[in-house]
Design a protein around this motif. Structure first.
Motif, PDB file in Angstrom:
ATOM      1  N   VAL A   1     -13.177   8.888  69.499  1.00  0.00           N
ATOM      2  CA  VAL A   1     -13.509  10.171  68.866  1.00  0.00           C
ATOM      3  C   VAL A   1     -12.366  11.167  69.074  1.00  0.00           C
ATOM      4  O   VAL A   1     -11.981  11.882  68.147  1.00  0.00           O
ATOM      5  CB  VAL A   1     -14.848  10.725  69.412  1.00  0.00           C
ATOM      6  CG1 VAL A   1     -15.075  12.162  68.967  1.00  0.00           C
ATOM      7  CG2 VAL A   1     -16.004   9.842  68.971  1.00  0.00           C
TER       8      VAL A   1
ATOM      9  N   ILE B   1      -9.648  10.242  66.668  1.00  0.00           N
ATOM     10  CA  ILE B   1     -10.041  10.556  65.291  1.00  0.00           C
ATOM     11  C   ILE B   1      -9.936  12.056  65.032  1.00  0.00           C
ATOM     12  O   ILE B   1      -9.464  12.482  63.984  1.00  0.00           O
ATOM     13  CB  ILE B   1     -11.458  10.021  65.006  1.00  0.00           C
ATOM     14  CG1 ILE B   1     -11.410   8.490  64.874  1.00  0.00           C
ATOM     15  CG2 ILE B   1     -12.058  10.650  63.762  1.00  0.00           C
ATOM     16  CD1 ILE B   1     -12.765   7.823  64.831  1.00  0.00           C
TER      17      ILE B   1
ATOM     18  N   LEU C   1     -14.775   1.987  60.409  1.00  0.00           N
ATOM     19  CA  LEU C   1     -15.165   3.369  60.677  1.00  0.00           C
ATOM     20  C   LEU C   1     -16.294   3.750  59.738  1.00  0.00           C
ATOM     21  O   LEU C   1     -16.324   3.304  58.590  1.00  0.00           O
ATOM     22  CB  LEU C   1     -13.973   4.308  60.462  1.00  0.00           C
ATOM     23  CG  LEU C   1     -12.746   4.045  61.343  1.00  0.00           C
ATOM     24  CD1 LEU C   1     -11.583   4.914  60.885  1.00  0.00           C
ATOM     25  CD2 LEU C   1     -13.064   4.286  62.804  1.00  0.00           C
TER      26      LEU C   1
ATOM     27  N   GLU D   1     -16.643   9.311  60.471  1.00  0.00           N
ATOM     28  CA  GLU D   1     -15.346   9.121  61.116  1.00  0.00           C
ATOM     29  C   GLU D   1     -14.212   9.224  60.103  1.00  0.00           C
ATOM     30  O   GLU D   1     -13.176   9.849  60.375  1.00  0.00           O
ATOM     31  CB  GLU D   1     -15.304   7.774  61.831  1.00  0.00           C
ATOM     32  CG  GLU D   1     -16.203   7.708  63.040  1.00  0.00           C
ATOM     33  CD  GLU D   1     -16.371   6.302  63.587  1.00  0.00           C
ATOM     34  OE1 GLU D   1     -16.425   6.163  64.818  1.00  0.00           O
ATOM     35  OE2 GLU D   1     -16.470   5.349  62.775  1.00  0.00           O
TER      36      GLU D   1
END
Length: 103
Positions: free
Chosen positions: A54, A57, A85, A89
């Motif tokens: 995360v 991302i 993903l 995402e």
């Protein structure tokens, strides 16, 4: 939203790569040996990998070169892990590099 903050992509990528390796090793140990203690360790490792993913991302590169490094790393990760993903995402990735389109 990740609880991990770091502005250095290479540090984030290294930490994520280590987390991915930990998950792989613990899964193998859990499957091969069936250790009950491996289950708790595996759950922690999976949570750490998710948190690091995360963070990657959501990480906002400051240049097109950094954006390319981020995207290449994520593609390599997806290929190596045979994962994908989700829609959220993907949207977060696009959002994280959107400011570079205006430059």
């Amino acid at each position: 939203m990740s609880g991990y903050t770091d502005n250095d992509f290479f540090h984030l990528a290294q930490r994520h790569s280590e987390a991915v390796a930990d998950v792989k090793a613990l899964r193998l140990r859990f499957v091969q040996e069936g250790h009950k203690d491996a289950h708790a360790s595996l759950a922690k490792a999976v949570a750490r990998e998710k948190d690091m993913r995360v963070a990657l991302i959501e990480w906002k590169p400051s240049s097109n070169t950094e954006a390319q490094l981020k995207l290449l790393y994520l593609v390599q990760y997806l290929f190596a892990t045979r994962s994908s993903l989700n829609e959220q995402e993907m949207a977060a990735i696009v959002n994280s590099i959107a400011h570079l389109r205006e430059k």
